[in-house]
Design an enzyme around this catalytic site. Structure first.
Site, short mmCIF file in Angstrom:
data_model
loop_
_atom_site.label_atom_id
_atom_site.label_comp_id
_atom_site.label_asym_id
_atom_site.label_seq_id
_atom_site.Cartn_x
_atom_site.Cartn_y
_atom_site.Cartn_z
N SER A 138 64.22 91.81 14.17
CA SER A 138 63.93 91.93 12.75
C SER A 138 63.03 93.12 12.46
O SER A 138 62.20 93.50 13.30
CB SER A 138 63.24 90.65 12.27
N TYR A 163 56.70 84.54 12.50
CA TYR A 163 58.11 84.90 12.58
C TYR A 163 58.27 86.24 13.30
O TYR A 163 59.07 86.39 14.23
CB TYR A 163 58.72 84.97 11.18
#
Length: 341
Positions: A138, A163
């Site tokens: 990501s 995350y």
């Protein structure tokens, strides 16, 4: 870079009921009638499961070549059983607990899916050698990096959310397995993926839902934010391209590589909202622009994202370039049809 032939292969896609996973599975099955896809998804209720069911329904036309298994990648025995039964030659790991803000209130879900789940995939690839493992990382790994555009050469040791930390961990796990067991692996840092059938927790979808109800939309950092919005079709093209070439061994003899997949064009949040509203008005979803509430920056958020995609261009002669206005127009057309407005 060694070529990886996709024809006549069994491809294991995790997160197959997810936004990217369902689009990827469909593209692979449409492109080549000799490909078989085995998909897994736990169909959690992180967001509306009926959308996940709709994506799976889209794949049901390929029932002779698409096998769906409802299970969690954190279930080691189930993952081992799938590799033993289906013997996939290529693995694309897209299953993950997504969302930056959710990770602040629900950390357990991230450790279970993003850490333990990915470890199980790596272990299965070690026990049942594969030709290529492609996995989702990501843009959030870049944290608050000041240098733009973000390059895969940049240091990414300062995540600002759990995350992001789990995604950086995935890259480290994969590198270790590539080095130790020579599993060819490519990590893809996705930049703000959007489009029809997308995730309802993403800004464009949340804003649309609120505007339809006549509610105000909340805009963080007083609107002073930039995002490198990347259309779903471009993301899928990028993944399919990457799947077909496994990485050369690096200096430390690990067949491992990381790429950014982003539009290479950050858009201001205010332009994004204005463009979205224009598309929604054009499709008759709303009559006029909605009310905005400007709020300060939220924990875990970053000021901007901006992908350097030079490596992607060099190695695959491809870079995402769908204009934001076109992508949001496609989303609006899908939204009005899906929700029968």
């Amino acid at each position: 870079m060694p070529k990886v032939e996709l024809s006549n292969k069994i491809i294991f896609v995790t997160g197959a009921a997810g936004f990217i996973g369902s689009y990827l599975s469909k593209r692979l099955l449409e492109n080549d009638s000799s490909i078989k896809v085995v998909g897994i998804d736990s169909i959690t209720d992180y967001y509306d499961t009926s959308l996940k069911e709709a994506r799976l329904k889209m794949l049901s036309e390929f029932k002779d070549r698409f096998t769906f298994i409802k299970a969690d990648i954190s279930d080691k025995a189930k993952i081992d059983e799938i590799f033993e039964s289906y013997k996939p030659q290529i693995v694309v790991n897209l299953a993950a607990q997504a969302g930056v803000r959710y990770s602040i209130t629900n950390p357990d879900a991230y450790i279970k899916s993003n850490m333990l789940g990915f470890y199980n995939i790596l272990e299965a690839c070690r026990a049942h050698p594969v030709e290529h493992l492609v996995f989702a990382s990501s843009s959030s790994v870049y944290g608050t990096n000041k240098k733009v555009p973000y390059s895969t050469e940049d240091k990414v040791d300062n995540p600002v959310s759990l995350y992001a930390a789990t995604k950086k961990s995935n890259e480290l796990f994969a590198h270790a397995y590539c080095k130790l067991y020579k599993i060819p692996a490519t990590g893809l840092r996705f930049f703000t993926v959007y489009g029809p059938m997308g995730r309802p927790d993403m800004a464009y979808f949340k804003f649309t839902n609120k505007l339809v109800k006549g509610e105000s939309i909340e805009i963080y950092n007083m609107g002073d934010m930039y995002r490198d919005f990347t259309y779903i079709d471009d993301i899928v093209t990028g993944i399919v391209n990457v799947m077909q070439k496994s990485p050369e061994p690096t200096e430390d003899d690990a067949p491992y590589k990381i790429y950014n997949i982003g539009n290479n064009k950050p858009e201001s949040l205010m332009y994004f909202v204005e463009t979205l509203e224009k598309c929604l008005i054009k499709e008759g979803i709303i009559k006029e622009a909605g009310k905005k509430v400007l709020l300060p920056m939220q924990p875990g958020d970053v000021y901007q994202t901006y992908a350097d995609v030079k490596d992607l261009e060099k190695d695959f002669n491809f870079k995402p370039q769908t204009p934001l206005a076109k992508g949001l127009e496609n989303f609006a057309k899908w939204y009005v049809n899906y929700y029968k407005l």
